[in-house]
Motif scaffolding. Structure first.
Motif, PDB file in Angstrom:
ATOM      1  N   GLY A 117       0.239  -1.740   5.275  1.00  0.00           N
ATOM      2  CA  GLY A 117      -0.722  -2.642   4.571  1.00  0.00           C
ATOM      3  C   GLY A 117      -1.144  -3.917   5.186  1.00  0.00           C
ATOM      4  N   SER A 118      -0.827  -4.130   6.592  1.00  0.00           N
ATOM      5  CA  SER A 118      -0.961  -5.452   7.190  1.00  0.00           C
ATOM      6  C   SER A 118      -2.491  -5.706   7.288  1.00  0.00           C
ATOM      7  CB  SER A 118      -0.586  -5.326   8.572  1.00  0.00           C
ATOM      8  OG  SER A 118      -1.069  -4.131   9.350  1.00  0.00           O
ATOM      9  N   SER A 119      -3.499  -4.794   7.140  1.00  0.00           N
ATOM     10  CA  SER A 119      -4.987  -4.901   7.566  1.00  0.00           C
ATOM     11  C   SER A 119      -5.553  -4.914   6.081  1.00  0.00           C
ATOM     12  CB  SER A 119      -5.630  -3.811   8.426  1.00  0.00           C
ATOM     13  OG  SER A 119      -5.401  -2.494   7.662  1.00  0.00           O
ATOM     14  N   VAL A 120      -5.018  -4.460   4.773  1.00  0.00           N
ATOM     15  CA  VAL A 120      -5.518  -4.614   3.629  1.00  0.00           C
ATOM     16  C   VAL A 120      -5.253  -5.728   3.152  1.00  0.00           C
ATOM     17  CG1 VAL A 120      -5.191  -3.065   1.582  1.00  0.00           C
ATOM     18  CG2 VAL A 120      -4.692  -2.098   3.446  1.00  0.00           C
ATOM     19  N   CYS A 144      -6.835  -5.196  -3.162  1.00  0.00           N
ATOM     20  CA  CYS A 144      -6.333  -4.048  -3.817  1.00  0.00           C
ATOM     21  C   CYS A 144      -7.440  -2.928  -3.791  1.00  0.00           C
ATOM     22  CB  CYS A 144      -5.759  -4.461  -5.269  1.00  0.00           C
ATOM     23  SG  CYS A 144      -5.363  -2.965  -6.205  1.00  0.00           S
ATOM     24  N   PRO A 145      -7.133  -1.711  -3.436  1.00  0.00           N
ATOM     25  CA  PRO A 145      -8.142  -0.810  -3.321  1.00  0.00           C
ATOM     26  C   PRO A 145      -8.452  -0.337  -4.755  1.00  0.00           C
ATOM     27  CG  PRO A 145      -6.156  -0.262  -2.124  1.00  0.00           C
ATOM     28  CD  PRO A 145      -5.739  -1.380  -2.708  1.00  0.00           C
ATOM     29  N   ASN A 146      -7.714  -0.545  -5.945  1.00  0.00           N
ATOM     30  CA  ASN A 146      -7.837  -0.243  -6.945  1.00  0.00           C
ATOM     31  C   ASN A 146      -8.860  -1.130  -7.754  1.00  0.00           C
ATOM     32  OD1 ASN A 146      -7.832   1.969  -9.218  1.00  0.00           O
ATOM     33  ND2 ASN A 146      -6.397   0.398 -10.470  1.00  0.00           N
ATOM     34  N   CYS A 147      -8.562  -2.507  -7.910  1.00  0.00           N
ATOM     35  CA  CYS A 147      -9.204  -3.394  -8.637  1.00  0.00           C
ATOM     36  C   CYS A 147      -9.968  -4.454  -8.041  1.00  0.00           C
ATOM     37  CB  CYS A 147      -8.324  -4.063  -9.470  1.00  0.00           C
ATOM     38  SG  CYS A 147      -6.718  -5.062  -8.674  1.00  0.00           S
ATOM     39  N   ALA A 148      -9.753  -4.257  -6.401  1.00  0.00           N
ATOM     40  CA  ALA A 148     -10.595  -5.115  -5.469  1.00  0.00           C
ATOM     41  C   ALA A 148     -10.107  -6.425  -5.650  1.00  0.00           C
ATOM     42  CB  ALA A 148     -11.896  -4.893  -5.497  1.00  0.00           C
ATOM     43  N   LYS A 149      -9.177  -6.807  -6.027  1.00  0.00           N
ATOM     44  CA  LYS A 149      -8.670  -8.286  -6.130  1.00  0.00           C
ATOM     45  C   LYS A 149      -7.811  -8.728  -4.957  1.00  0.00           C
ATOM     46  CE  LYS A 149      -8.826  -8.988 -11.264  1.00  0.00           C
ATOM     47  NZ  LYS A 149      -8.111  -8.836 -12.294  1.00  0.00           N
ATOM     48  N   ALA A 150      -8.137  -9.970  -4.440  1.00  0.00           N
ATOM     49  CA  ALA A 150      -7.239 -10.260  -3.125  1.00  0.00           C
ATOM     50  C   ALA A 150      -6.025 -10.531  -3.279  1.00  0.00           C
ATOM     51  CB  ALA A 150      -7.753 -11.424  -2.659  1.00  0.00           C
ATOM     52  N   PHE A 151      -5.258  -9.941  -2.306  1.00  0.00           N
ATOM     53  CA  PHE A 151      -3.649 -10.201  -2.437  1.00  0.00           C
ATOM     54  C   PHE A 151      -3.532 -11.373  -2.040  1.00  0.00           C
ATOM     55  CE2 PHE A 151      -3.732  -5.565  -1.734  1.00  0.00           C
ATOM     56  CZ  PHE A 151      -3.179  -5.174  -2.853  1.00  0.00           C
ATOM     57  N   ASN A 152      -2.392 -11.942  -2.438  1.00  0.00           N
ATOM     58  CA  ASN A 152      -2.082 -13.545  -2.029  1.00  0.00           C
ATOM     59  C   ASN A 152      -0.318 -13.553  -2.607  1.00  0.00           C
ATOM     60  OD1 ASN A 152      -2.039 -13.979  -4.867  1.00  0.00           O
ATOM     61  ND2 ASN A 152      -4.060 -14.610  -4.734  1.00  0.00           N
ATOM     62  N   LEU A 153       0.092 -14.686  -2.677  1.00  0.00           N
ATOM     63  CA  LEU A 153       1.449 -14.887  -2.881  1.00  0.00           C
ATOM     64  C   LEU A 153       1.871 -14.604  -4.221  1.00  0.00           C
ATOM     65  CD1 LEU A 153       2.535 -18.522  -1.653  1.00  0.00           C
ATOM     66  CD2 LEU A 153       3.573 -16.431  -1.114  1.00  0.00           C
ATOM     67  N   LYS A 186       1.575  -7.164  -2.362  1.00  0.00           N
ATOM     68  CA  LYS A 186       1.216  -5.531  -2.193  1.00  0.00           C
ATOM     69  C   LYS A 186       2.326  -4.578  -2.514  1.00  0.00           C
ATOM     70  CE  LYS A 186      -1.617  -6.584   1.707  1.00  0.00           C
ATOM     71  NZ  LYS A 186      -1.541  -6.834   3.370  1.00  0.00           N
ATOM     72  N   HIS A 187       2.077  -3.812  -3.241  1.00  0.00           N
ATOM     73  CA  HIS A 187       3.249  -2.624  -3.621  1.00  0.00           C
ATOM     74  C   HIS A 187       2.600  -1.152  -3.031  1.00  0.00           C
ATOM     75  CE1 HIS A 187       5.324  -5.440  -6.143  1.00  0.00           C
ATOM     76  NE2 HIS A 187       4.180  -5.798  -6.564  1.00  0.00           N
ATOM     77  N   GLY A 246       2.015   6.810  -1.359  1.00  0.00           N
ATOM     78  CA  GLY A 246       2.432   5.821  -0.365  1.00  0.00           C
ATOM     79  C   GLY A 246       0.982   4.709  -0.198  1.00  0.00           C
ATOM     80  N   SER A 247       0.018   4.993  -1.020  1.00  0.00           N
ATOM     81  CA  SER A 247      -1.129   4.153  -0.646  1.00  0.00           C
ATOM     82  C   SER A 247      -0.721   2.578  -1.363  1.00  0.00           C
ATOM     83  CB  SER A 247      -2.033   4.477  -1.500  1.00  0.00           C
ATOM     84  OG  SER A 247      -1.918   4.669  -2.800  1.00  0.00           O
ATOM     85  N   ILE A 248      -1.221   1.784  -1.118  1.00  0.00           N
ATOM     86  CA  ILE A 248      -1.298   0.244  -1.605  1.00  0.00           C
ATOM     87  C   ILE A 248      -1.837   0.250  -2.646  1.00  0.00           C
ATOM     88  CG2 ILE A 248      -1.828  -1.917  -0.939  1.00  0.00           C
ATOM     89  CD1 ILE A 248      -1.237  -1.005   2.075  1.00  0.00           C
ATOM     90  N   LEU A 249      -1.630  -0.918  -3.558  1.00  0.00           N
ATOM     91  CA  LEU A 249      -1.872  -1.253  -5.036  1.00  0.00           C
ATOM     92  C   LEU A 249      -1.122  -2.533  -5.367  1.00  0.00           C
ATOM     93  CD1 LEU A 249      -0.800   0.918  -7.728  1.00  0.00           C
ATOM     94  CD2 LEU A 249       0.508   0.665  -5.465  1.00  0.00           C
ATOM     95  N   CYS A 250      -1.712  -3.192  -6.192  1.00  0.00           N
ATOM     96  CA  CYS A 250      -1.170  -4.559  -6.837  1.00  0.00           C
ATOM     97  C   CYS A 250      -0.250  -4.235  -8.028  1.00  0.00           C
ATOM     98  CB  CYS A 250      -2.367  -5.281  -7.307  1.00  0.00           C
ATOM     99  SG  CYS A 250      -3.346  -4.807  -8.844  1.00  0.00           S
TER     100      CYS A 250
END
Ligand SMILES: Nc1nc2c(ncn2[C@@H]2O[C@H](COP(=O)(O)OP(=O)(O)OP(=O)(O)O)[C@@H](O)[C@H]2O)c(=O)[nH]1
Ligand SMILES: [Mg+2]
Ligand SMILES: [Zn+2]
Ligand SMILES: [Zn+2]
Ligand SMILES: [Zn+2]
Lengths: 440, 214
Positions: free
Chosen positions: A148-151, A154-163, A167-168, A174-178
């Motif tokens: 997930g280093s380049s993601v 969140c592919p589902n809700c399009a919100k930015a990952f932060n602290l 990422k889950h 195996g896909s990434i989601l919040c």
């Protein structure tokens, strides 16, 4: 003056319209009703007359019920009163092939995808280590997690990952989601999905903590599979109605046996049961019959496509139960009248009285013989006089038993009543013997 | 229109008896207690026979017979019903739509007369309102054992507007006559099934000396 006729004379159960010979009165009326029913009013008068005739033949209290069952047994012939309006069909074109092509492609994709997920789920669930670190390793061995280093979103809700929005990974694809987009599958549920034969464990409330984190897509596929499984095991309305009906029948059969026994006992002049007991039993059987009737009617009326095996099944269940009710539950023998019972009991009583009399005479003679042998010795024992009976333990026992009988009778436990009555009778006999021997 | 043509043709055709006639078809039903002689009456009328040991009818029997009246040919479709009580429920099927009925009783048996009255009542209530009903007191050859008075039955028939005759299937007395009387009373409309159509031939204006095929 009359021109002689060449035609043969027809005779038999002839249809007045088409002159077919139907072989029996009932077949004739059935034929007539179903094929030549233009004039409903005539039909109606026919039916009324039939009804009356049947009543005369059966001449039975349960006539009305019986008739409804008779009707039910042949009701298929009357179900053809649908409106027969014709509709003109416009231009049409079949889309079935197109539909099938689209559907089968999709089905295939879903099926393979679901299978893949199930295999993974199976591997995940069995030998799942309880230690969090080991578990994580195990999970990643089964399903490699996406890097997930380049993601950034969140592919589902399009919100930015932060602290705070970490990422889950979905444990199945195996896909990434919040976290907000994660759904959790209870481990116990997961176990029953991969192994339907396993006894289902209760869903734990800690799914969030110990369950499998999944993306919505994977969760839905797995859940769908679970639903299909459950539907397969779930009881249909028909099944549960049928089971209910069977259980009523299972109650009814011994009830009828009991009723026959009680009835016989009345005819034999025994005093174990009252007429009202037996009537109550009859009432109960009636209630059961009513219940069975309702349930089977319900089954027969469940919506179904005519002509299918399902329709046939429902129909047969109804017919079988109507038959059962008619043959087993409504053919109960008639109860004797109060007067008849009285008469039989009186005769019985007189016979018993006579026997007691004889017994007494025998003992009397015995005593006289003994007195003669022993002379004045007899005088001494004869002075005891009449014993005070009120606190005789046998009498006390008899009263207790009478109370029991009342109780049991109130609750329709007639098996018990029978045993207690026998008990009471034995006590009575014992008491009588005691009294006799006291006198001597 | 045809009636006019018929009327004008009639006199021309009669002399040689060539029946350029119209055919009317009627449904006739026989009702009555078992063993009063319904089948015997029909058998006498249709075949001219009589059996001392006539078997009891099962279900119903169907026979046809044709009569010639002046310029009309009347074809009777006869339904001889079974009189036994257990077949009673079938009767409505047979008297339904009938244009004529013969209710039969046995003059030596009072009960059968009572039963006949019930049949008349049932017909009046349930059969076609225009039905022609005839009452037949059968076995008149056994007048020595009579239990039902002729006058009593005649009075009852008058009261209820029925044709009435005492008949004997055995001696053939009044057998043809009663069928003939019925045929004469039936409206002979153009529609061969009889019933509600207009009358073509009025009984009163038709010379009724004899029927044509004597
Ligand atoms: N003496 C005499 N006997 C008759 C006459 N008509 C009928 N019988 C006899 O009466 C008996 C019964 O006659 P059926 O014609 O079978 O009576 P049915 O009314 O058709 O009886 P079901 O068919 O049972 O309704 C037979 O033995 C006949 O021979 C009659 O006019 N005179
Ligand atoms: Mg007959
Ligand atoms: Zn038919
Ligand atoms: Zn997933
Ligand atoms: Zn998300």
């Amino acid at each position: 003056m009359a021109a002689s006729n060449e035609e043969e004379i027809l005779e038999g159960f002839l249809c007045p319209i088409c002159k077919a010979d139907l072989k029996s009165a009932s077949q004739l009326t059935n034929h007539f009703e179903s094929l030549h029913q233009e004039e409903q009013d005539v039909l109606k008068s026919l039916k009324e007359i039939f009804g009356k005739a049947k009543k005369i033949i059966l001449n039975n209290d349960d006539t009305d019920l019986k008739e409804t069952f008779d009707r039910a047994l042949k009701f298929s012939s009357q179900e053809r009163y649908y409106a027969r309006e014709e509709q003109t069909v416009g231009v049409s074109r079949s889309s079935t092939d197109y539909f099938k092509a689209v559907r089968s492609a999709r089905l295939e994709r879903y099926a393979t995808e679901t299978n893949k997920l199930l295999i993974r789920l199976d591997k995940l669930v069995c030998n799942m280590p309880s230690d969090p670190n080991q578990r994580k390793q195990h999970e990643q061995e089964v399903v490699p997690w996406l890097d997930g280093s380049s993601v950034k979103l969140c592919p589902n809700c399009a919100k930015a990952f932060n602290l705070t929005r970490r990422k889950h990974h979905c444990r199945l694809c195996g896909s990434i989601l919040c976290h907000d987009c994660s759904v959790f599958l209870d481990l116990n549920v997961a176990k029953t999905i991969v192994d339907p034969s396993a006894t289902p464990q209760p869903e734990t409330s800690t799914a969030e903590k110990f369950g499998l984190r999944l993306c919505e897509h994977c969760y839905n596929l797995v859940q769908l599979r679970r639903q299909i499984q459950e539907n397969r095991n779930v009881k249909t309305v028909l099944m549960s109605a049928y089971e209910q009906m069977r259980s009523l029948m299972e109650q009814a059969t011994p009830a009828v046996e009991m009723y026959e026994k009680m009835c016989q006992s009345l005819f034999d002049g025994e005093t174990i049961y009252n007429l009202s007991d037996v009537n109550a039993m009859r009432g109960r059987i009636g209630k059961l019959a009513e219940g069975i009737d309702l349930l089977s009617k319900h089954i027969a009326s469940l919506p179904v496509q005519p002509g299918t095996r399902q329709a046939k099944l429902q129909n047969s269940i109804r017919q079988a139960s109507a038959h059962y009710i008619k043959e087993e539950l409504l053919s109960l023998r008639k109860l004797p009248t109060e007067a008849q019972i009285e008469e039989v009991r009186r005769q019985r009583y007189e016979r018993a009285q006579k026997q007691i009399e004889l017994e007494r005479e025998r003992i009397e003679r015995e005593r006289e013989r003994r007195e003669k042998e022993w002379g004045e010795e007899g005088e001494a024992s004869g002075g005891r006089g009449q014993q005070h009976d009120d606190d005789n333990p046998i009498l006390e026992q008899m009263n207790i038993i009478r109370d029991y009988i009342k109780e049991a009778r109130k609750e329709l436990r007639f098996e018990e009543v029978a045993i207690l009555e026998q008990n009471l009778k034995d006590l009575k006999k014992e008491y009588q013997l005691q009294m006799l021997s006291n006198k001597s | 229109m045809i009636s006019i043509a018929m009327a004008t043709n009639r006199s021309a055709q009669r002399p040689n008896g060539a029946p350029q006639t119209k055919v009317c078809q009627f449904k006739l039903v026989l009702l009555g207690e078992s063993a009063v002689g319904k089948s015997s009456l029909v058998l006498r009328f249709v075949k001219g026979q009589f059996h001392e040991y006539q078997e009891s009818t099962i279900g119903a029997a169907f026979l046809t017979q044709t009569l010639c009246l002046d310029d009309t040919t009347v074809k009777f479709e006869i339904w001889d019903t079974a009189g036994q009580e257990r077949y009673h429920s079938l009767a409505p099927m047979y008297y339904r739509g009938a244009q004529a009925a013969i209710v039969v009783y046995d003059i030596t048996n009072q009960d059968t007369f009572g039963r006949a009255k019930n049949w008349v009542k049932e017909l009046q209530r349930q059969a076609s309102p225009s039905i022609v009903i005839a009452l037949a007191g059968n076995k008149s050859d056994l007048a020595a054992k009579r239990m039902v008075e002729f006058e009593e039955a005649q009075a009852y028939a008058d009261e209820n507007g029925l044709l009435f005759m005492e008949t004997s299937a055995k001696t053939a007395m009044n057998v043809n006559d009663i069928f003939l009387a019925i045929a004469n009373k039936l409206p002979k409309s153009e529609v061969s099934t009889g019933g509600a159509g207009t009358r073509v031939l009025n009984d009163a204006d038709a010379p009724r000396a004899s029927s044509c095929c004597k």
